[in-house]
Scaffold this motif. Structure first.
Motif: not given
Lengths: 95, 495
Positions: B270-271, B303, B306-307, B309, B391, B394, B408, B438
């Motif tokens: 997701e990053y 995760l 994530t979007k 956060a 979150i 996750d 990341t 996050t």
């Protein structure tokens, strides 16, 4: 959810921040940009999820119910913009 | 020895103990570098008398064989920390003239371990910002430039002064604080190391509060070893902060073996954001390859929340800020607005806060007020807190599956020019924290390590996220990454 100028004025009042009338349209527009961004949270299924209070699931510690300091009036008042006779001074509150 | 200000903490510590150099010499070298660097606007309150006094005391301790970990090492303190008798303004006009009668626990611990305070460092007002452009002191400036272009760049924020000062060798290290990325983003922008420990590791007592459930202090240093040394001196239980943990503080430096064989490093899909610059993508892949070469196992992880956060953060942080900043009322400390004839107490509050808070702070206080107001509390604030639970889950799921750390990018871009984001809407600036926020929501430790330069010669950082309370293991993984990346670039002196 869209914020109009009167809501922006109400929020400014609640936050105790003076906002001039001519600044309200821009403020309302900024709120709407930010709230538009926050609206994404509505996509998440939060059914049955507990709202987080603290990242560590712990009960806040309690200290013993004893006096730990005091007698520091001069220090407490040292940074006050207006301190008189051992008190914080403010404009008249009660008519 | 020349250029003593260019030393890191561990080098200077070893030189002090060997008697090759004195703390007074180190401190004088830094004080001179600070006076030569007013163009960076990093140090906003200089404290040379305090510094030299502490340096002399440190030299006596070292001679007497009583040298705690930071003894004699000159550092800068972010303006968010209350320091006794020294202006502590959180870079805000509303705290003009405020000189605390007490010392924050973290700065006291550093002083107790012998550290020498050189002065207070610039930052975004109340730590709200990602570019150090919201400060009442004016912008802090990065020592880095894009090639020969003399445009001024941001050192990031909110700990921008700390980042600029450490990267420009004005001090050996500095304190920062991190609510959504305010240590890790500026560290990445200027090519230094910055760690935000697990929530509860460092006492928040005496640090001006922004969002209490997210705020953590941490060190900003020239390398990972220095981060380990300084973090250990900063953390530990404090009865004055009810969220401070009672766990023992390990010897983090002793855990730096560089051996990460068999460690499982997660790469969260997701990053991988749309529109991510190719350079960042490459840096990330290179970082994973380096850890793999060092013996770690690289695994793809997910995760999924994530979007959400950043949107959750921009409910929770302003909500807590609106509550924390209610104390600035022009009565007990700081600056009160000039009142007109007939103005009562409400006018005093409203004028004081309108004059004393900058634009971004006002905006966040009002957003926080709105999301907490009757009728919207459930729709915004409670929903955001539920998303925060998801979150955190996750991360818990990933760690439960055996992942030791997560790799990341630290930031979605390299440093940008001061003033370049002025026209952008506030949300564009908030996106700076997309990879870091996050970690605050989940209360985890995160570290930013410099890992390369972009095409314009600006530093880029990678972030490692660790298990809660496992800063030692996280620092060791960061140490392995640092060794493999071999980042040694420094900004050329123009100031």
């Amino acid at each position: 959810m869209s914020i109009d100028q009167s809501t922006a004025a109400k929020v400014a009042k609640l936050a105790r921040i003076k906002v001039e009338d001519d600044a309200l349209p821009a403020l309302a527009s900024e709120f709407n940009t930010i709230l538009g961004f926050i609206e994404q949270l509505n996509e998440v299924d939060v059914e049955g999820v507990e709202p987080m209070v603290s990242v560590e699931p712990m009960r806040l510690k309690r200290r013993e119910d004893v006096v730990t300091d005091g007698s520091q009036q001069d220090k407490v008042l040292a940074n006050a913009p207006d301190a008189r006779e051992g008190f914080f001074a403010v404009p008249k509150v009660v008519e | 020895m020349s250029d003593l200000n260019k030393l890191g903490l561990s080098e200077a510590r070893d030189a002090l103990r060997k008697g090759d150099v004195t703390s007074v010499e180190l401190t004088e070298s830094c004080l001179k570098a600070i006076d030569d660097a007013d163009a960076l606007n990093a140090f906003v309150h200089k404290t040379p008398e305090i510094a030299l006094e502490r340096a002399q005391a440190a030299d006596v301790r070292i001679k007497g064989g009583d040298a705690p970990s930071m003894c004699g090492l000159p550092i800068g303190i972010k303006d968010l920390f209350c320091t006794k008798g020294v202006p502590s303004q959180a870079a805000s006009k509303i705290l003009e003239g405020f000189k605390p009668e007490y010392e924050s626990t973290v700065s006291q611990k550093l002083a107790d371990s012998g550290a020498v305070m050189l002065g207070k460092l610039n930052m975004d007002e109340f730590a709200m910002g990602s570019s150090n452009e919201t400060s009442v002191y004016g912008n802090a400036v990065s020592p880095w430039r894009r090639g020969n272009d003399d445009a001024q760049l941001t050192p990031g924020g909110s700990s921008g002064g700390s980042a600029s000062a450490v990267a420009a060798d004005l001090c050996l290290a500095a304190t920062g604080t991190d609510t959504g990325g305010s240590i890790r983003q500026p560290a990445a922008f200027v090519g230094i190391t910055g760690i935000k420990p697990t929530y509860g590791r460092c006492s928040r007592w005496g640090i001006v509060a922004f969002a209490s459930s997210l705020d953590q202090a941490g060190p900003m240093t020239k390398n990972v070893r220095d981060a380990a040394i300084m973090l250990e001196a900063m953390c530990g239980h404090d009865p004055k902060d009810s969220t401070s943990t009672e766990l023992a503080v390990p010897n983090f430096e002793a855990m730096l073996t560089g051996d990460i064989k068999g460690k499982k490093i997660g790469i969260p899909k997701e990053y991988r954001m749309d529109g991510m610059p190719a350079e960042i993508e490459k840096l990330w892949a290179d970082g994973a390859a380096m850890l793999k070469d060092a013996g770690a196992e690289i695994v793809d992880i997910s995760l999924p929340h994530t979007k959400y956060a950043l949107p959750a953060y921009y409910v929770i942080a302003p909500a807590e800020a609106s509550s924390n900043l209610a104390r600035y009322d022009g009565v007990r400390y700081g600056r009160r607005a000039q009142l007109g004839q007939g103005d009562g107490i409400t006018e005093m509050y409203e004028k004081t806060r309108a004059e004393g808070f900058g634009h971004e702070v006002q905006r966040r206080v009002m957003v926080g007020t709105y999301v907490l107001s009757a009728g919207f509390y459930d729709a915004y604030y409670n929903r955001a807190r539920k998303v925060r639970t998801l979150i955190k889950k996750d991360f818990e799921d990933v760690f439960a599956a055996g992942v030791d750390a997560i790799l990341t990018p630290a930031t979605p871009s390299a440093s940008f020019g001061l003033g370049e984001m002025t026209e952008a809407d506030p949300v564009q600036m908030y996106l700076n924290d997309v990879f870091t926020v996050t970690v605050n929501l989940a209360g985890l430790p995160g570290i930013s390590v410099p890992a390369g330069l972009d095409a314009q010669g600006l530093p880029l950082g990678l972030q490692l996220i660790g298990r809660p309370w496992d800063e030692g293991d996280l620092l060791n993984t960061a140490y392995a990454l640092e060794n493999a990346a071999g980042f040694v670039a420094k900004p050329g002196k123009w100031w």
